[in-house]
Design an enzyme around this catalytic site. Sequence first.
Site, PDB file in Angstrom:
ATOM      1  CD  GLU A 164      -1.366  -6.265   5.676  1.00  0.00           C
ATOM      2  OE1 GLU A 164      -1.392  -5.066   5.974  1.00  0.00           O
ATOM      3  OE2 GLU A 164      -1.079  -6.687   4.534  1.00  0.00           O
ATOM      4  CG  HIS A 195      -3.666  -3.620   3.476  1.00  0.00           C
ATOM      5  ND1 HIS A 195      -2.619  -3.208   4.269  1.00  0.00           N
ATOM      6  CD2 HIS A 195      -4.242  -2.490   2.992  1.00  0.00           C
ATOM      7  CE1 HIS A 195      -2.558  -1.890   4.276  1.00  0.00           C
ATOM      8  NE2 HIS A 195      -3.527  -1.428   3.499  1.00  0.00           N
ATOM      9  CB  CYS A 221      -0.985  -0.040   1.176  1.00  0.00           C
ATOM     10  SG  CYS A 221      -2.397   1.071   0.950  1.00  0.00           S
TER      11      CYS A 221
END
Length: 512
Positions: free
Chosen positions: A172, A170, A78
């Site tokens: 994660e 993202h 990002c």
Amino acid sequence: MQKILILDFGSQFTQLIARRVREMNVYCEIVPYNKVPELTPDIRGVILSGSPFSVRWPNALRLDMNLIAGKKPLLGICYGAQLMADFFGGEVGQSEKREYGKVMLQHHAPSDPFFSGISKRSQVWMSHSDTILRLPEGFEVLGNSDTIPYAAFRSKDDKFATPVYGIQFHPEVYHSLEGFEILKNFVLDICHCEGDWTPAHFVEETITSLRQQIGNEKVIMALSGGVDSTVAATLLHRAIGDRLFCFFVDNGLLRKNEFAEVLDSYKHMGLNIEGLDAKDRFYSALEGVTQPEEKRKIIGKLFIDLFEEESEAHPDFQWLGQGTIYPDVIESVSVHGPSVTIKSHHNVGGLPEKLKLKIVEPLRMLFKDEVRRVGRELGITPNILNRHPFPGPGLGIRILGDITPEKVHMLQEADAIYIGKLREHGLYDQVWQAGTILLPIQSVGVMGDERTYEQTIALRAVNSTDGMTAEWSHLPYDFLAEVSSTIINNVKGINRVVYDISTKPPATIEWE
């Protein structure tokens, strides 16, 4: 030891990146973006986190990419991706439509190891208003979404000695359905980490390191009965034996029978430990105090006084042992530089300096779930290892208003019934934290032929992963009815039980 370095630009998800990497049995460390360490051979790759900042702002958090690019495989997530694009000569601007939430990523590089085994179209999670409008020279696009052309990109083979990747989503977070696999491709296949950092490996390495660190000196440590301090003490005990001296304080604000039960568990574990009965000192200091913050300060100061007294009684100790864990360490270092501290993690304030003690923190690089895994590896008893979190001030902040021994007894009895019923019904391990709160109100009730005017107990149960956010636990109605009836019938002075269905935020887990 192989590791991945994560440079933190202030994202709320930075710790989550670290957790995902560690789920691969790969060690990683988070450091502020402005404190890049020497890139030693043990560092196999670097990840740049997201950020609440924009690269277009005058006060953007910036990094000289030449410190890393070409030296170690690099992944920007990002803001990290946008920062790389901007640094190397690309263009970042505000997108016409802000992307937030679930988005379909379409990648064009099945042969690139970064997307090995990843579906051609894969759901990912985005959170950005800026976007990359033009890639820098020497970079190529790997994937796009319906609204942005450069959702994933990389450096061309002749640009750097090691590859540089950037993604504007993202990986994660759980909403990126193949995000873990994408991160795994980067960490294992591109950075060539072996994934051999296991609890057993950590225990062996830590015990060796503690022996070297402490030498022939002695360690003093206060235990709380919780997971962190118990695991830390066990590691120290394995390393230096009886040169570790521990004490466990009964402040009169523990759960029913907790002092005797935990002390007994510690002694069966072979720890060199002393129990201190300080109930009267705490009750005396707290008499008439109703304000939550004042209660906390009084309880904290008394613990410090007791620690100081114990240290003076053992003047030959050189080290202070603590159960500090990684989130505490991270929160004490701000990404905005050393002048800003989010949270001080030492639980005994200035004592180490005052008493000239050096600090040893065996768990300072572990997350909570990792501490529990290490505890299981050490064979620590489940009644400590699986215990719900319990506040440092204990029942002192679960009694609203002033604290008296009578109120503590009433709350201990109600709490013992509630926790006991959770265990009896197989619900204890399904709840992250549970407890009872004694409210400073009385209400009318009817018991037999008599009207009563007695106390109210609130039951609290929440589910969470880290305590930062929490959802109230949807316990069965029949179970709650059984708990309520048992408390009212067995604890004198209570005639009403309520259940707290507040989430965090806006409420907190504890009431004070």
